[in-house]
Design a protein around this motif. Sequence first.
Motif, mmCIF file in Angstrom:
data_model
loop_
_atom_site.group_PDB
_atom_site.id
_atom_site.type_symbol
_atom_site.label_atom_id
_atom_site.label_comp_id
_atom_site.label_asym_id
_atom_site.label_seq_id
_atom_site.Cartn_x
_atom_site.Cartn_y
_atom_site.Cartn_z
ATOM 1 N N GLU A 32 0.595 6.360 2.275
ATOM 2 C CA GLU A 32 1.298 5.222 2.856
ATOM 3 C C GLU A 32 2.208 5.680 3.991
ATOM 4 O OE1 GLU A 32 3.968 3.123 0.150
ATOM 5 O OE2 GLU A 32 5.166 2.608 1.913
ATOM 6 N N ARG A 33 2.959 6.745 3.727
ATOM 7 C CA ARG A 33 3.899 7.245 4.726
ATOM 8 C C ARG A 33 3.181 7.687 6.001
ATOM 9 N NH1 ARG A 33 7.984 12.476 4.108
ATOM 10 N NH2 ARG A 33 8.475 12.611 6.324
ATOM 11 N N ASP A 36 1.671 4.584 7.858
ATOM 12 C CA ASP A 36 2.699 3.802 8.551
ATOM 13 C C ASP A 36 3.201 4.529 9.797
ATOM 14 O OD1 ASP A 36 2.568 1.658 6.900
ATOM 15 O OD2 ASP A 36 4.207 2.283 5.586
ATOM 16 N N TYR A 69 9.426 16.980 -2.094
ATOM 17 C CA TYR A 69 9.212 15.766 -2.873
ATOM 18 C C TYR A 69 9.446 16.021 -4.351
ATOM 19 C CZ TYR A 69 7.410 12.340 0.440
ATOM 20 O OH TYR A 69 7.284 11.419 1.433
ATOM 21 N N TYR B 35 9.296 -1.560 1.506
ATOM 22 C CA TYR B 35 8.576 -0.282 1.418
ATOM 23 C C TYR B 35 9.196 0.737 2.358
ATOM 24 C CZ TYR B 35 6.124 -1.909 5.613
ATOM 25 O OH TYR B 35 5.822 -2.356 6.860
ATOM 26 N N GLY B 36 8.823 1.998 2.163
ATOM 27 C CA GLY B 36 9.469 3.120 2.833
ATOM 28 C C GLY B 36 9.675 2.983 4.322
ATOM 29 N N TYR B 37 8.574 2.699 5.052
ATOM 30 C CA TYR B 37 8.700 2.720 6.499
ATOM 31 C C TYR B 37 9.581 1.591 7.019
ATOM 32 C CZ TYR B 37 7.567 4.053 11.202
ATOM 33 O OH TYR B 37 7.666 4.500 12.488
ATOM 34 N N ALA B 52 12.964 10.694 8.172
ATOM 35 C CA ALA B 52 11.925 10.369 7.171
ATOM 36 C C ALA B 52 11.835 11.459 6.108
ATOM 37 C CB ALA B 52 10.576 10.198 7.863
ATOM 38 N N TYR B 56 12.142 9.663 2.260
ATOM 39 C CA TYR B 56 11.065 9.554 1.267
ATOM 40 C C TYR B 56 11.368 10.342 -0.018
ATOM 41 C CZ TYR B 56 8.106 6.903 4.472
ATOM 42 O OH TYR B 56 7.583 5.936 5.291
ATOM 43 N N PRO B 57 11.784 11.609 0.093
ATOM 44 C CA PRO B 57 12.147 12.308 -1.155
ATOM 45 C C PRO B 57 13.326 11.645 -1.867
ATOM 46 C CG PRO B 57 11.795 13.889 0.603
ATOM 47 C CD PRO B 57 11.795 12.523 1.239
ATOM 48 N N ARG B 60 12.155 8.808 -3.973
ATOM 49 C CA ARG B 60 11.522 9.345 -5.179
ATOM 50 C C ARG B 60 12.573 9.738 -6.215
ATOM 51 N NH1 ARG B 60 6.274 10.970 -5.816
ATOM 52 N NH2 ARG B 60 6.054 12.685 -7.267
ATOM 53 N N GLU B 63 14.241 6.749 -7.778
ATOM 54 C CA GLU B 63 13.360 6.122 -8.751
ATOM 55 C C GLU B 63 13.378 6.913 -10.065
ATOM 56 O OE1 GLU B 63 9.271 5.930 -7.663
ATOM 57 O OE2 GLU B 63 8.782 4.553 -9.281
ATOM 58 N N SER B 70 9.932 0.451 -8.731
ATOM 59 C CA SER B 70 8.925 0.321 -7.679
ATOM 60 C C SER B 70 7.716 -0.433 -8.183
ATOM 61 C CB SER B 70 8.503 1.698 -7.193
ATOM 62 O OG SER B 70 7.701 2.304 -8.174
ATOM 63 N N TRP B 72 3.539 -1.296 -6.712
ATOM 64 C CA TRP B 72 2.555 -1.168 -5.642
ATOM 65 C C TRP B 72 2.067 -2.544 -5.238
ATOM 66 C CZ3 TRP B 72 1.332 2.940 -2.764
ATOM 67 C CH2 TRP B 72 1.727 4.196 -3.231
ATOM 68 N N ARG B 78 -3.144 -1.630 3.635
ATOM 69 C CA ARG B 78 -2.872 -0.332 3.012
ATOM 70 C C ARG B 78 -1.989 -0.572 1.790
ATOM 71 N NH1 ARG B 78 -0.213 1.978 7.122
ATOM 72 N NH2 ARG B 78 -2.241 2.479 7.973
ATOM 73 N N PRO B 79 -2.299 0.054 0.644
ATOM 74 C CA PRO B 79 -1.425 -0.123 -0.521
ATOM 75 C C PRO B 79 -0.024 0.388 -0.188
ATOM 76 C CG PRO B 79 -3.418 1.113 -1.085
ATOM 77 C CD PRO B 79 -3.392 0.979 0.390
ATOM 78 N N ARG B 80 0.981 -0.415 -0.507
ATOM 79 C CA ARG B 80 2.347 0.000 -0.190
ATOM 80 C C ARG B 80 3.215 -0.081 -1.432
ATOM 81 N NH1 ARG B 80 2.300 -2.693 5.416
ATOM 82 N NH2 ARG B 80 2.105 -0.878 6.780
ATOM 83 N N LYS B 81 4.119 0.882 -1.526
ATOM 84 C CA LYS B 81 4.999 0.935 -2.684
ATOM 85 C C LYS B 81 6.313 0.242 -2.323
ATOM 86 C CE LYS B 81 6.403 4.285 -6.155
ATOM 87 N NZ LYS B 81 6.430 5.704 -6.487
ATOM 88 N N TYR B 83 10.059 -0.802 -3.197
ATOM 89 C CA TYR B 83 11.185 -0.376 -4.029
ATOM 90 C C TYR B 83 12.196 -1.504 -4.135
ATOM 91 C CZ TYR B 83 9.413 4.345 -3.174
ATOM 92 O OH TYR B 83 8.644 5.469 -3.097
#
Lengths: 326, 116
Positions: A32-33, A36, A69, B35-37, B52, B56-57, B60, B63, B70, B72, B78-81, B83
Amino acid sequence: MTTPTLTDRYLFAAARSVPQTQRTEFRSELAERIGDSIDAKVEGGADREAAELDVLTELGNPDALAATYADRPLQLIGPAHYLLWKRLLKLLLAIVLPCVAFAYVLAQLISGAGMGEIYGGTVVVLINVTVHLAFWTTAVFAFIDRVSGGTSVVDWKPDELPVVVEPPRNQLRIDVVSNLVLVVLAALAILVGPGLIPSPDGAGSVPFFAPATWAWLQWYLLAVLVAQLAFWLLLLRHGRWSYPFVLASLVLAAAAALPIAATLATGRLLNPEYLARTDWADAVEQLGSGGVVASVLAVGVVAGAAVWPIDGFVKARRARQELLAG
Amino acid sequence: MGGDEIDEIEAGHRQELRRGTVGLACLLRLRTPDYGYALLESLGADGIDVDANTLYPLLRRLEKQGLVTSEWSTGEARPRKFYRTSPEGDRLARVLTDDWHRLDAALRGLIQRGES
């Protein structure tokens, strides 16, 4: 199947170092990242391929990314150089140790040292070389780490990504078939092999194996091979490795290896008459009861047989994790 | 001391000053799921520039600590997560916001006394 894109290869490389249970989730998150980020660059007017290359280059080494991560900082040397240090040290050990061992043994043989002396000496030399290699490589890297202020001296490029190797779905079938072939070959070797080993001096037929031992050992080993045949067929029917199968493989491996190792180590496997006629003057002493070469070979036989149940254990654990994960 | 070195020291201190605020900003912002972006962009638009590689970490980690949940979403291309701040995350955000106000007041006091 379409050819894997650079992104596919990146995802594959990064997911490899994440624990099995988190792999799928991590992979989707990263996909996804990356997707995007590429889209954002394409919207800004970039070419899609160039954008992909840019994004992956910015992400950097997939192993290092996976480490951030997973909250698992690579700190022994410092994150910038840890992976390079690990790879180099492994490579050095793999190249240098065999060379040193070979050179040392050769030198000792030329100077006429005894076998026991050579074995002991080789072990000591190898330990020394390992310690020195590890110490100095680490010292050099610690120095580089300091001087460079923790930024990597080697740039990572997407070209370095590995090729995607998905484990084939029918891996078990491949394993079983190749092992069935091995079992059949082993049976043939037991039945026909000894007759094909020529006598050392060509005079008459001197059997290679001690006749008294071979008389029962060959039938015993054939029986074990039949049991192994049954094992592989049952495993194929069951569909995957499990702990009972690991136990069975352990028993079967021991059943095959221990009698060979025991007769070898006590000098009852090989025919002394045969050994006495070879060019190797020390043959009877070294390969006879308690002989150094015989003992090393016996250990080798046991270690070789252990590979099978160990491999099975690893596969059983993986199968179990996959079952639990999904 | 060269100019580069001063810049580097400054960058280091600013990074330290901001480090904790990104987590708080995420908890506040994610009271509306995203979602993240999109989060990355909207934080930037709100004046919180976050890398970024940090965000992103961080998501995570939040969570894993149960501060965000979260889900999906597979409806899009595109599948997006997505939060969302959890009740515990919301509670923490209130505590941290109070802290933030206290720090702000304290710093204002220090600045005024320095100027007078």
